[in-house]
Motif scaffolding. Structure first.
Motif: not given
Length: 192
Positions: A95-108
């Motif tokens: 996924g792509q890190q947005i903030a500490n301990n928060l991610y967008w997307g990833g391996d579907f």
């Protein structure tokens, strides 16, 4: 752990929350909270965190027919796309890190496997149809016109564990000062 910071932020950044001003006339963003996932010279995008869809995730994805969790309307752009934000350790790397301990997307495919095997905590993931987007400098212009209030430092667990219908008001109340007053503005001031 909850922390909210508001300053006269000149430039928002990835991970900030955008809260619509209480009297914003655009019904797409009435009393919304948007998680800003990207903000750079090319533009900005994010997901509305508190606008529920009429559908559940397992109603739009055949592959996860036993995952009865809410589906959110991330915004008015490309509502034929599906996105997710999360705090799931095994999906962090893809996924792509947005903030500490928060991610967008990833391996579907990995996400589908985890869901099918009961390995996903529903309190650590949110699914969205569509997104909210701004062209180059558009978001900054809207902030300068007082369309958005920027909150920084909101812990991901607060995002995932606060009822969507309470999120906008709760964040403004915790920000204090004039924002606490905004939190109690009536939806239609003529009815006050």
């Amino acid at each position: 752990m909850e922390f909210f910071e508001y300053k006269n932020i000149d430039h928002p950044m990835k991970g900030d929350l955008l809260l619509s001003e209480p009297l914003l006339p655009d019904h797409n963003f009435d009393r919304t909270v948007i998680l800003l996932c990207e903000h750079n010279e090319e533009g900005s995008f994010g997901f509305v965190l508190n606008k529920l869809s009429i559908l559940k995730v397992d109603e739009v994805l055949e592959e996860i027919n036993s995952f009865d969790t809410n589906l959110y309307v991330g915004g008015p752009v490309q509502q034929n796309t599906l996105h997710f934000i999360h705090n799931i350790p095994v999906l962090r790397e893809s996924g792509q890190q947005i903030a500490n301990n928060l991610y967008w997307g990833g391996d579907f495919d990995q996400l589908l496997w985890l869901v099918q095997h009961g390995e996903i905590d529903k309190d650590k993931i949110r699914f969205f149809v569509g997104y909210s987007g701004w062209s180059e400098e558009q978001l900054q212009q809207e902030i300068d016109q007082n369309t958005w209030i920027v909150a920084r430092g909101v812990h991901p667990s607060y995002i995932f564990n606060t009822a969507p219908e309470k999120l906008w008001k709760n964040i403004l109340e915790k920000m204090g000062g004039r924002f606490k007053v905004y939190a109690n503005y009536p939806s239609d001031p003529k009815l006050n």
